[in-house]
Design an enzyme around this catalytic site. Structure first.
Site, PDB file in Angstrom:
ATOM      1  N   GLY A  13      50.444   5.880  90.999  1.00 51.50           N
ATOM      2  CA  GLY A  13      50.014   5.414  92.260  1.00 51.50           C
ATOM      3  C   GLY A  13      50.447   6.353  93.534  1.00 51.50           C
ATOM      4  O   GLY A  13      50.867   5.953  94.705  1.00 51.50           O
ATOM      5  N   HIS A 105      37.990  11.826  91.268  1.00 51.61           N
ATOM      6  CA  HIS A 105      38.313  12.442  89.998  1.00 51.61           C
ATOM      7  C   HIS A 105      39.098  13.849  90.371  1.00 51.61           C
ATOM      8  O   HIS A 105      38.520  14.676  91.035  1.00 51.61           O
ATOM      9  CB  HIS A 105      36.813  12.748  89.551  1.00 51.61           C
ATOM     10  CG  HIS A 105      36.960  13.107  88.041  1.00 51.61           C
ATOM     11  ND1 HIS A 105      37.069  12.206  87.075  1.00 51.61           N
ATOM     12  CD2 HIS A 105      36.924  14.171  87.595  1.00 51.61           C
ATOM     13  CE1 HIS A 105      37.257  13.000  85.980  1.00 51.61           C
ATOM     14  NE2 HIS A 105      37.010  13.946  86.174  1.00 51.61           N
TER      15      HIS A 105
HETATM   16  C1  GRF Z   1      44.306  11.206  90.084  1.00 49.57           C
HETATM   17  O1  GRF Z   1      44.653  12.650  90.031  1.00 49.57           O
HETATM   18  C2  GRF Z   1      43.064  11.128  90.564  1.00 49.57           C
HETATM   19  O2  GRF Z   1      42.250  11.974  90.681  1.00 49.57           O
HETATM   20  C3  GRF Z   1      42.710  10.272  89.184  1.00 49.57           C
HETATM   21  O3  GRF Z   1      43.688   9.617  88.898  1.00 49.57           O
HETATM   22  C4  GRF Z   1      44.925  10.083  89.259  1.00 49.57           C
HETATM   23  C5  GRF Z   1      45.804   9.303  89.845  1.00 49.57           C
HETATM   24  O4  GRF Z   1      47.147   9.660  90.267  1.00 49.57           O
HETATM   25  N1  GRF Z   1      41.595   9.249  89.395  1.00 49.57           N
HETATM   26  P1  GRF Z   1      48.152   8.814  90.657  1.00 49.57           P
HETATM   27  O5  GRF Z   1      48.342   7.543  90.063  1.00 49.57           O
HETATM   28  O6  GRF Z   1      47.805   8.654  92.146  1.00 49.57           O
HETATM   29  O7  GRF Z   1      49.403   9.769  90.922  1.00 49.57           O
END
Ligand code: GRF
Length: 190
Positions: A13, A105
């Site tokens: 998150g 993504h």
């Molecule tokens: C991100 O790299 C996003 O691109 C992908 O999931 C990841 C989430 O990372 N969909 P975080 O939990 O916000 O650190």
């Protein structure tokens, strides 16, 4: 009044945290809640620390989409933002929120997307494929993984000795810098 946003996330998150911070003083955009499908996800602590309510959903609740839809409507949610949410969004929700569901993504789609392509696997594949660049893609969500219309992309170069971890870091920095701004533009355009 303003727009109510639900963030769907099930991982660490860091993007959720960044988005909450970005909009914290914005009177027109409320990060209303975080929806998560993992009871022990770190994102839950991050949301709680910022006083954003969380809802933990089971797979039944997501795929019995009437229930989830009812919950989103009861909370007057206008937009859904996926930031590390790995389940496919059911089509009844997509139909009820046309062009109002957005995902980020960690690659330059259509490359390195699709089912099972998330987290470190994406970056490992990019490196194994000897790509010169990678980056981020913000896109609308449709019924298929990572195939909705692309809204925004930003690339970064790979070094000769790039590792999945170092690439993940680069990509995360791009996400922190651009994702909230892209969202703000989208929200205000309507
Ligand atoms: C991100 O790299 C996003 O691109 C992908 O999931 C990841 C989430 O990372 N969909 P975080 O939990 O916000 O650190």
């Amino acid at each position: 009044m303003g727009l109510n946003i639900a963030l769907f996330a099930s991982g660490t998150g860091t993007n959720v945290d960044n988005i909450i911070n970005f909009f914290s003083n914005n009177k027109n955009i409320n990060i209303k809640l975080v929806v998560c499908n993992k009871a022990d996800a770190i994102v839950l602590k991050k949301a709680a620390a910022k006083n954003v309510p969380v809802a933990i959903v089971s797979d039944k609740a997501v795929y019995n989409s009437e229930k989830l839809l009812h919950f989103l409507r009861a909370n007057e949610i206008d937009w859904i933002v996926l930031a590390g949410f790995l389940w496919l969004i059911p089509s009844s929700i997509i139909k009820s929120y046309p062009n109002k569901i957005v995902n980020i993504h960690p690659s330059l789609l259509p490359k390195f997307g699709g089912k099972g392509m998330y987290g470190t696997r994406v970056h490992e594949s990019v490196i194994a494929n000897k790509e010169k660049e990678s980056g981020i893609t913000v896109h609308y969500v449709n019924e298929r993984f990572d195939e909705g219309e692309i809204i925004f992309q930003k690339s970064c170069l790979l070094t000769d000795n790039e590792s999945a971890a170092s690439l993940a870091q680069k990509v995360h920095l791009l996400e922190y810098e651009h994702f909230p701004k892209v969202l703000e533009k989208l929200f205000l355009k309507q």
